[in-house]
Write an enzyme that holds these catalytic residues in place. Sequence first.
Site, PDB file in Angstrom:
ATOM      1  N   GLU A  33       0.846  -1.195   0.000  1.00  0.00           N
ATOM      2  CA  GLU A  33       0.000   0.000   0.000  1.00  0.00           C
ATOM      3  C   GLU A  33       0.879   1.241   0.000  1.00  0.00           C
ATOM      4  OE1 GLU A  33      -2.332   2.797  -0.278  1.00  0.00           O
ATOM      5  OE2 GLU A  33      -3.375   0.855  -0.227  1.00  0.00           O
ATOM      6  N   GLY A  39      -6.849   0.552   3.376  1.00  0.00           N
ATOM      7  CA  GLY A  39      -8.268   0.698   3.083  1.00  0.00           C
ATOM      8  C   GLY A  39      -8.590   1.355   1.763  1.00  0.00           C
ATOM      9  N   GLY A  40      -7.578   1.944   1.116  1.00  0.00           N
ATOM     10  CA  GLY A  40      -7.794   2.521  -0.209  1.00  0.00           C
ATOM     11  C   GLY A  40      -8.761   3.693  -0.199  1.00  0.00           C
ATOM     12  N   CYS A  42     -12.015   3.755  -0.662  1.00  0.00           N
ATOM     13  CA  CYS A  42     -13.286   3.519   0.027  1.00  0.00           C
ATOM     14  C   CYS A  42     -13.225   3.920   1.495  1.00  0.00           C
ATOM     15  CB  CYS A  42     -13.679   2.054  -0.094  1.00  0.00           C
ATOM     16  SG  CYS A  42     -15.218   1.647   0.751  1.00  0.00           S
ATOM     17  N   THR A 145      -5.324  -1.819  -7.561  1.00  0.00           N
ATOM     18  CA  THR A 145      -4.903  -0.430  -7.363  1.00  0.00           C
ATOM     19  C   THR A 145      -6.039   0.580  -7.485  1.00  0.00           C
ATOM     20  OG1 THR A 145      -4.144  -0.515  -9.669  1.00  0.00           O
ATOM     21  CG2 THR A 145      -2.481  -0.757  -7.959  1.00  0.00           C
ATOM     22  N   HIS A 323     -18.096  -3.550  -2.943  1.00  0.00           N
ATOM     23  CA  HIS A 323     -18.499  -4.938  -2.713  1.00  0.00           C
ATOM     24  C   HIS A 323     -18.260  -5.813  -3.937  1.00  0.00           C
ATOM     25  CE1 HIS A 323     -21.991  -2.390  -3.648  1.00  0.00           C
ATOM     26  NE2 HIS A 323     -22.519  -3.407  -4.280  1.00  0.00           N
ATOM     27  N   HIS A 446     -44.122  -7.509  11.093  1.00  0.00           N
ATOM     28  CA  HIS A 446     -44.897  -6.257  11.060  1.00  0.00           C
ATOM     29  C   HIS A 446     -44.699  -5.523  12.385  1.00  0.00           C
ATOM     30  CE1 HIS A 446     -48.191  -3.476  10.348  1.00  0.00           C
ATOM     31  NE2 HIS A 446     -48.635  -3.754  11.575  1.00  0.00           N
TER      32      HIS A 446
END
Length: 468
Positions: A33, A39-40, A42, A145, A323, A446
Amino acid sequence: MSTYDVAVIGSGPGGYVAAIRCAQLGLKTAIIEKYSTMGGTCLNVGCIPSKALLDSSHHYEDALKHFEDHGIEIPGEVKLNLEKMMGRKATVVEQTTKGIAFLMDKNKINTYEGVGSFKDKTHINIASAEGEDVTIEAKHTIIATGSKPSSLPFIDLDKERIITSTEALKLKEVPKHMLVIGGGVIGLELGQVYKRLGAEVTVIEYMDRIIPTMDAAQSKELAKVMKKQKVKFALSHKVTAVENTGDEVVIKATDKKGKEVEFKGDYCLVSVGRKPFTDGLEADNAGIKINDRKQVEVNEHLQTNVENIYAIGDVIKGAMLAHKAEEEGVFVAETIAGQKPHIDYNLIPGVVYTWPEVASVGKTEEQLKEDRVEYASGQFPMRALGRSRASGDIDGFVKILTNKETDEVLGVHMVGARVADLIAEAVVAMEFRASAEDIARMSHAHPTYAEAVKEAALAATGDRALHV
């Protein structure tokens, strides 16, 4: 030189999930990284911080406009502390990224901080910020990447007045008038954040509707609701120029009749999508093919033209969704381990985290018409639910599209409170090729928002909805 079974370049949702799954399968794994936190996009400047601001701004708007309806009276003036709100967002990001670092340690994954680039197909050079290079050897490599914000060729992103989502997540003031170029997910989410905080917001969109890749009914409903929230829309407008004049941004555009229109604001958010990030990979050294769109080319196994190198997430074709990248990360890890996994891309849901939320999976009505599929449609309004009236969230609907002959569910499209969570029911149903009748026969608690799914399924099976 350290040797690994798998090296993963990039620690976003696709990359870190791929690394964890590889480690679970007994493969010696490294992850590379370039930033100091994992975590990039996101986790650092995307999904997580934007949702933190969406939630905080939603609370603020409720305190200003809706608490009184619930019998909650706040003495004195409700005040915004933007610095504290941004601080909370930063804390959420920090906790989340530290969580990923913990998972790397837990799974005995070696982490390297620096820019990973190929020396050849089995050797990766890692250039650290301190200027010290390390080379590792990997039997297999997974490229993860990610992507970065796109722009238009004539726009100068000064990152002060003319900004991307990255800068919009850390503004130090609420804009007086935020101009948003692009009516997709990012533009609408951040536009709503700043509208709630007091900005005037104008969304300028090239297409004739917002969220144009989703079902047209969802576009229409969300536009109607956001107009009630005083967000302005300029649809079918082609932006031709954007200029920062100092304290003001001026946008020139042409409408669908070819007439030039001018917009003025103090900030301009450019949200025209994202593009794959392959800079610095030195892919040529490994012989990896990258197409004209800067995407890494892969086959149905997500394998590049170099047999021991794979690619996942935003850097390859398909929807740019966290995702989706996670599913691909697991898929590749299991493929490398000799298993035979599968991904059904038709069953990867899409979500817009505005309020009301928008969620979708499967085919849209427009796609079914284009494919000449005979279909039935059942729709149920959220305002007919007791749970929606109780919470005051009466906007939206659930629509279920089925094969007219077999009743198999082909697509589910929702607008409403908590539909980002509710869409999972539709994904499960479609994964097991359920019919609308199957969903209609299931007992739904409900009062819940989920009852709208049952009612829409009843409507799809022949106008049998009970509460309209």
